[in-house]
Enzyme design. Sequence first.
Site, PDB file in Angstrom:
ATOM      1  N   LYS A 109     -11.185  -1.278  10.287  1.00  0.00           N
ATOM      2  CA  LYS A 109      -9.791  -1.048  10.673  1.00  0.00           C
ATOM      3  C   LYS A 109      -9.451  -1.579  12.056  1.00  0.00           C
ATOM      4  O   LYS A 109      -8.281  -1.774  12.381  1.00  0.00           O
ATOM      5  CB  LYS A 109      -9.446   0.441  10.566  1.00  0.00           C
ATOM      6  CG  LYS A 109      -9.374   0.891   9.112  1.00  0.00           C
ATOM      7  CD  LYS A 109      -8.957   2.331   8.961  1.00  0.00           C
ATOM      8  CE  LYS A 109      -8.874   2.688   7.478  1.00  0.00           C
ATOM      9  NZ  LYS A 109      -8.864   4.118   7.224  1.00  0.00           N
ATOM     10  N   LYS A 144     -13.012  -2.029  -2.966  1.00  0.00           N
ATOM     11  CA  LYS A 144     -12.560  -0.767  -3.572  1.00  0.00           C
ATOM     12  C   LYS A 144     -11.027  -0.683  -3.629  1.00  0.00           C
ATOM     13  O   LYS A 144     -10.335  -1.291  -2.814  1.00  0.00           O
ATOM     14  CB  LYS A 144     -13.139   0.422  -2.800  1.00  0.00           C
ATOM     15  CG  LYS A 144     -12.608   0.523  -1.409  1.00  0.00           C
ATOM     16  CD  LYS A 144     -12.995   1.788  -0.672  1.00  0.00           C
ATOM     17  CE  LYS A 144     -12.229   1.759   0.637  1.00  0.00           C
ATOM     18  NZ  LYS A 144     -12.428   2.706   1.616  1.00  0.00           N
ATOM     19  N   LYS A 194      -5.551   2.760  -0.566  1.00  0.00           N
ATOM     20  CA  LYS A 194      -4.150   3.026  -0.243  1.00  0.00           C
ATOM     21  C   LYS A 194      -3.650   2.069   0.826  1.00  0.00           C
ATOM     22  O   LYS A 194      -2.482   1.763   0.896  1.00  0.00           O
ATOM     23  CB  LYS A 194      -4.018   4.452   0.349  1.00  0.00           C
ATOM     24  CG  LYS A 194      -4.015   5.550  -0.672  1.00  0.00           C
ATOM     25  CD  LYS A 194      -3.621   6.876  -0.030  1.00  0.00           C
ATOM     26  CE  LYS A 194      -4.744   7.470   0.724  1.00  0.00           C
ATOM     27  NZ  LYS A 194      -5.306   8.686   0.516  1.00  0.00           N
TER      28      LYS A 194
END
Length: 327
Positions: free
Chosen positions: A111, A192, A195
């Site tokens: 991130k 994966k 969201k």
Amino acid sequence: MARVLSGIQPSGDLHLGNYLGAIRNWVTDQDSHDAFYCVVDLHALTLDIDPEVLRSRTRDTAIDLLAAGLDPARCTLFVQSHVTEHTQMAWLLECVATMGELGRMTQFKEKSEGKDSIRVGLFTYPVLQAADIVLYDAERVPVGDDQRQHLELAREVANRFNHRFGDHLVVPEASVPPMGARVMDLQHPERKMSKSVNSPLGTVLVLDDPAEIVKKVKKAVTDNENEVRYDPETKPGLSNLLELLAVATGRTPTDVAGSYERYGDLKKDTADALVELLAPLQARRLELAGDPGEVARLLAQGAEKARKVASATYQRAARAVGLLAPE
Ligand code: TYM
């Protein structure tokens, strides 16, 4: 009954990975455990999110969890920021955790990659998660595969706290389901379902209508062979579909593979099984959305129950590290 705790970020719409990797198991654990589940709105602040969007997603995520089958009569469902001890406990643990171990977290690395300004909250995120868990003396933490490393860190920090200040914290263990723990993106089966990644066709949302589910599964990326075989290494797309159909029908992926010769037939049955699996949740979601007052009441009740447990643990930990009790 043993305690479980888990949490979900209100950072986007709930998808199939969240449901199969975590929430479905939260529902089962309600009957065998003293279960605490929270919508972790403080964690969602670590990435950019509009204040109004955060507020409405927090509500919506709670409604989704109720629709999925969490029952406030059998578990404690609450919003993380409604229990102030989470941030207080996080501070105590930040004074035990090290920069080195937080810097090794893969989710932090992913991130923060390529950003020249990295928020402190993104870095200390796993410590807040550890605080969520230890506040409730949780022995088990039902999560998907991607949370294993955060759970290892929580164990490490709780052990270190106990070593330094005495045995005050329960050291938690991750509980990762044998199947459905890593649902892959249908368009990019090497990563994966998530969201925070924008992949509308690759992400099946739990509230997608049947036509959308059918479309997404039909367009799922597979391979150029025509052999139905469960082999996640060389056939990730097909294996993901086999795993989805297996979890939805309570079989094993290898067993499912034995029943098909054509990719098209497998896709059709997988889509039908997912539509059927999600139908009850979608029906309950409609009922609950019509009664926002009731949802707010349930969350207030949940926060009150959670606060009782959290404040006792926090007080115990605060005294252990030497904070003076107020008169
Ligand atoms: P979050 O919000 O990303 O995801 C919620 C849960 O869904 C699981 N999950 C998946 N499982 C299978 N396949 C996937 N593709 C998939 N994507 C997500 C996650 O593993 C998770 O169990 N840091 C946590 C939230 C958290 C938490 C906690 C969890 C905060 N405090 C305390 C447990 C205990 C997170 O971001 O989950």
